[in-house]
Design a protein around this motif. Structure first.
Motif, mmCIF file in Angstrom:
data_model
loop_
_atom_site.group_PDB
_atom_site.id
_atom_site.type_symbol
_atom_site.label_atom_id
_atom_site.label_comp_id
_atom_site.label_asym_id
_atom_site.label_seq_id
_atom_site.Cartn_x
_atom_site.Cartn_y
_atom_site.Cartn_z
ATOM 1 N N SER A 21 1.318 1.509 -8.700
ATOM 2 C CA SER A 21 0.574 2.395 -8.057
ATOM 3 C C SER A 21 -0.349 3.233 -9.020
ATOM 4 O O SER A 21 -0.236 3.170 -10.155
ATOM 5 C CB SER A 21 1.373 3.380 -7.091
ATOM 6 O OG SER A 21 1.976 4.753 -7.947
ATOM 7 N N ARG A 22 -1.111 4.274 -8.790
ATOM 8 C CA ARG A 22 -2.025 5.159 -9.576
ATOM 9 C C ARG A 22 -1.015 6.072 -10.604
ATOM 10 O O ARG A 22 -1.524 6.276 -11.458
ATOM 11 C CB ARG A 22 -2.744 6.091 -8.746
ATOM 12 C CG ARG A 22 -2.277 7.315 -8.153
ATOM 13 C CD ARG A 22 -2.899 8.450 -7.352
ATOM 14 N NE ARG A 22 -4.195 8.044 -6.777
ATOM 15 C CZ ARG A 22 -5.447 8.323 -7.407
ATOM 16 N NH1 ARG A 22 -5.472 8.924 -8.108
ATOM 17 N NH2 ARG A 22 -6.571 7.819 -6.729
ATOM 18 N N GLN A 82 0.957 -1.133 0.201
ATOM 19 C CA GLN A 82 -0.151 -0.041 0.017
ATOM 20 C C GLN A 82 0.806 1.322 -0.052
ATOM 21 O O GLN A 82 2.022 1.298 0.359
ATOM 22 C CB GLN A 82 -0.881 0.142 1.204
ATOM 23 C CG GLN A 82 -2.226 -0.875 1.302
ATOM 24 C CD GLN A 82 -2.981 -0.734 2.401
ATOM 25 O OE1 GLN A 82 -2.493 -0.296 3.527
ATOM 26 N NE2 GLN A 82 -4.272 -1.021 2.411
ATOM 27 N N GLU A 93 -3.730 3.314 -0.325
ATOM 28 C CA GLU A 93 -4.321 2.756 -1.561
ATOM 29 C C GLU A 93 -3.599 1.551 -1.734
ATOM 30 O O GLU A 93 -2.259 1.580 -1.704
ATOM 31 C CB GLU A 93 -3.882 3.801 -2.764
ATOM 32 C CG GLU A 93 -4.784 4.721 -2.788
ATOM 33 C CD GLU A 93 -5.087 5.389 -4.245
ATOM 34 O OE1 GLU A 93 -5.947 6.186 -4.410
ATOM 35 O OE2 GLU A 93 -4.129 5.379 -4.890
#
Length: 803
Positions: A376-377, A344, A352
């Motif tokens: 990740s994003r 995360q 996230e």
């Protein structure tokens, strides 16, 4: 004695027989270029005529047959090259070469080009299976596989035990992904910039890492703490990446020159286009040439291995050249990891989950290696791709424009090859996302144009995209995209000349586009030669320009620093060297000694100026980083830069002291290397070009595959850009330069001229393996023919493909 003679004679006979056997065995891999062949699924008969340089001229009755036959002949000449580039880009070299290829495979498997290719095919191909670019591309892949199934594999396949496996459309998109990666300079730069910024501050960084230096030419447009410790380790990845690229079996792309003159500037009254792409040298040559013709389509193109559509080319209507835009399309984000859950990261106000998938790297004579790829994003986490980063607590995510959209590469190059005018060409290139490319266009209608094609992100005003950004707050994230109409571009400029040399485009109204633009030397020299009152340029005169070896900035640099040097502290040989440099005009000819002195002087200036701050490992990558090369002269001219002081001494060194010491050390090293006669320090003794084959490293047989070495003129950032790393050896082995030199006069596009660095064929026994090598070194050229009657006069082979 008689017995001894009989034994000796027997040995000699055996050696001759073995030699003949080896020759016949090697020759058996050479394809038959005079034959009839059947291809399953071919609709009509196709003819392939080979000219005197081994270039295929393919005549078909429809496009699908045309590209089917082209795939076959391309594979026949270059299958080994195709195989290696798809394995390199797909992270599958270790299957052939064992554990030594694992670092490269880890990196490229993490980049995930195959996943991106599948996404592209699902998005653009499956929904539009009858699109002309799809049908042409699939026919090309079908042709490659027809050769794999029925043709004899290349010699390299036998030597390296490479299995013959089919190609897919995914492979062509994977190859496009590799092209995009090699254009993205941020991979090599942002970690170093972040290290300098966090360790030494903005004052240090600005002196070596600024945007476009003031006064350098821009491309004209249409009027309109712990952080430092992390950064140091990050900076070391530039070295590891350089190692991966240096050892890669397919070369990275570096830059290019391109210019177009309108008919108002030419003797013929029609535009002339010139282009030389700068790519790391290798063997076989990067580009493969072919003339393709069927009803409604007549085209001469330069193709990359495994690519169905030409990246460069021209038809009877118009044509284009390419240079790298050099826009910054990659950002790195330092994520904040959850100490309680390594899967995360923090974003704004919450944790996230990372998206995770597993890749398995197969290793020859070793155990399969499993790696996890985390996203990740912002993008792929790069830590596990590099040994230097694997243990860091801070995950580093790569946000890349290329990964935000499906790839339109095949569609773009199909459409521009069929474009009949500037409007159609502009429409074709407008959908390019990444990598950024400068398209230079000319047509028989008299139009000339330039488009900087890329999807350009909008970034927050406070963001410096050349540094590693904060991924946890969301404040540094891109905010949107510019419309293509806001990209730098120009159509039919009044001055009648367009050029790009990887330099900074001028402001279109929204500010300068951030990027990794190269030094302005080539741009300045192009302007000196082309922006004149001359109105009768010819192909032959422009051939002299494309081979020019003068660096305009070296003269100004030397004249500003030589008076500063302590003359009384120079050795006699150093004084003699100064006498050579004072009148030097920056030319890099073979017999000249000035380039030899200059680059040795520059090396010691860099060692004595920046190496104490950076250390050996980072310095190795920093020396040839494009940002530093762009700002090096500005730094050397700056009296009060903090870089002049050696941080390891109590004394505060000055620029004058460093320059004097550097010249003495440079000359002393040259004396040791080349003797004490300055006139014997010719450039030809230290500046050489060898075209290295991936199997060139093999003992004994390896020399059979390499081409060279050749003493060569030119140098760093001359128009004839034969560049090299500068190190302690004093030997300048050319690493990259023009991968071709092509010039097209659109008064007669059927008689353009070009040259490849070595030859057209990838077969070591073919006379076309290296029949252009001397021509290339000497600045010559040969015809790119499109007239069948003329081709038949010099025809050396003919293949007829039958259904």
């Amino acid at each position: 004695m008689k017995l001894f003679k009989k034994i000796l004679l027997g040995i000699l006979i055996l050696i001759v027989l073995v030699g003949i056997g080896i020759f016949l065995w090697l020759n058996s891999f050479k394809p038959d270029l005079n034959t009839d062949l059947q291809l399953k699924g071919l609709k009509k008969e196709v003819e392939v005529l080979y000219d005197d340089y081994g270039i295929p001229h393919i005549y078909a009755q429809n496009e699908e047959d045309l590209f089917y036959a082209f795939g076959y002949v391309h594979a026949q000449d270059r299958l080994f090259q195709m195989e290696l580039i798809r394995r390199l880009a797909d992270g599958r070299l270790a299957e052939l070469f064992g554990k030594d290829a694992i670092p490269s495979d880890k990196f490229f498997r993490t980049l995930g080009f195959r996943k991106h290719a599948k996404w592209t095919i699902d998005s653009l191909v499956k929904n539009n299976p009858d699109a002309p670019f799809v049908r042409a591309s699939q026919a090309y892949v079908k042709g490659i596989n027809a050769f794999i199934e029925t043709g004899k594999g290349p010699l390299e396949f036998s030597l390296a035990s490479i299995p013959k496996t089919p190609f897919t459309l995914e492979d062509t998109y994977i190859i496009a992904g590799y092209m995009g990666f090699t254009f993205a300079e941020a991979f090599r730069s942002e970690s170093i910039a972040t290290y300098i910024y966090n360790k030494y501050g903005d004052t240090y960084l600005k002196d070596v890492w600024s945007q476009w230096p003031k006064g350098e030419p821009t491309i004209s447009v249409q009027a309109r703490d712990s952080v430092a410790k992390v950064a140091k380790n990050l900076a070391k990845i530039a070295n590891q990446l350089a190692s991966i690229e240096t050892s890669a079996p397919f070369p990275p792309y570096h830059g290019s020159n391109g210019w177009v003159l309108s008919g108002t500037k030419t003797k013929s009254g029609k535009p002339i286009l010139s282009n030389d792409t700068h790519i790391a040298f290798s063997q076989p040559s990067v580009w493969y040439e072919a003339h393709l013709e069927c009803p409604g389509f007549k085209f001469y193109g330069n193709f990359l291995a495994g690519a169905p559509l030409a990246a460069l080319g021209h038809s009877q209507y118009g044509g284009w050249g390419l240079t790298m835009f050099e826009n910054d399309d990659v950002d790195f984000f330092r994520e904040k990891a959850n100490p309680k859950n390594p899967n995360q990261v923090w974003y704004k106000d919450h944790w996230e989950d990372l998206k995770i998938y597993e890749e398995i790297i197969k290793v020859k004579d070793g155990t399969d290696l499993k790696i996890q790829v985390k996203n990740s994003r912002h993008g792929i986490l790069m830590n596990d791709s590099f040994d230097k980063m694997a243990d860091h607590q801070d995950p580093i995510a790569m946000w890349w424009v290329f990964n935000q959209f499906p790839s339109h590469f095949l569609e773009i190059f199909y459409d521009i090859a069929h474009a009949k005018n500037a409007a159609e060409a502009r429409k074709a290139v407008s959908v390019l996302t990444a990598p950024g490319l400068n398209f230079m266009w000319a047509d028989t209608g008299g139009n000339i144009a330039w488009w900087a094609a890329a999807k350009l992100p909008k970034r927050p005003t406070h963001v410096n995209p050349m540094l590693i950004l904060d991924g946890s707050s969301g404040n540094d994230d891109p905010t949107g995209w510019l419309d293509f109409s806001q990209n730098p571009q120009i159509l039919n400029p009044q001055r009648g000349v367009l050029y790009t040399a990887n330099n900074q485009p001028a402001d279109m109204g929204g500010g300068l586009i951030p990027g990794y633009y190269v030094p302005g030397d080539r741009a300045k020299r192009i302007e000196q030669l082309l922006l004149t009152d001359k109105k009768d340029w010819t192909q032959g005169e422009l051939r002299k320009v494309i081979n020019d070896v003068t660096s305009p900035n070296t003269k100004g640099l030397l004249r500003s620093i030589i008076p500063i040097i302590f003359a009384e502290e120079l050795s006699p040989l150093a004084k003699r060297s100064i006498e050579k440099l004072i009148p030097w005009e920056g030319t890099h000819n073979l017999e000249e000694v000035e380039p030899t002195i200059f680059y040795r002087f520059i090396y010691y200036i860099l060692v004595n100026t920046v190496k104490d701050e950076l250390g050996d490992e980072i310095f190795e990558s920093f020396e040839h980083n494009v940002n530093f090369k762009r700002n090096m002269i500005t730094l050397i001219k700056k009296e009060d830069s903090p870089w002049w002081d050696n941080i390891h001494t109590k004394e505060r060194e000055t620029r004058r002291q460093i320059l004097t010491r550097s010249l003495n050390e440079a000359v002393a090293s040259l004396e040791q290397q080349l003797g004490n006669d300055v006139d014997q320090w010719q450039w030809k003794k230290v500046h050489t070009l060898t075209h290295k084959h991936p199997l060139g490293i093999l003992p004994i047989v390896g020399k059979l595959f390499n081409v060279g070495p050749f003493p060569v003129p030119g140098g760093r950032e001359t128009i004839n850009n034969l560049d090299f790393p500068i190190d302690s050896t004093g030997i300048y082995e050319v690493s990259y330069g023009p991968a071709l030199r092509r010039i097209i006069d659109f008064a007669n596009p059927e008689h353009s001229e070009s040259v490849l660095p070595t030859g057209q064929s990838g077969n070591v026994m073919s006379k076309h393996y290296d029949d252009q090598a001397s021509m290339f070194v000497e600045g010559g050229s040969r015809a790119e023919l499109m007239n069948r009657a003329e081709i038949e006069k010099i025809q050396t082979g003919k293949i007829i493909f039958k259904p």
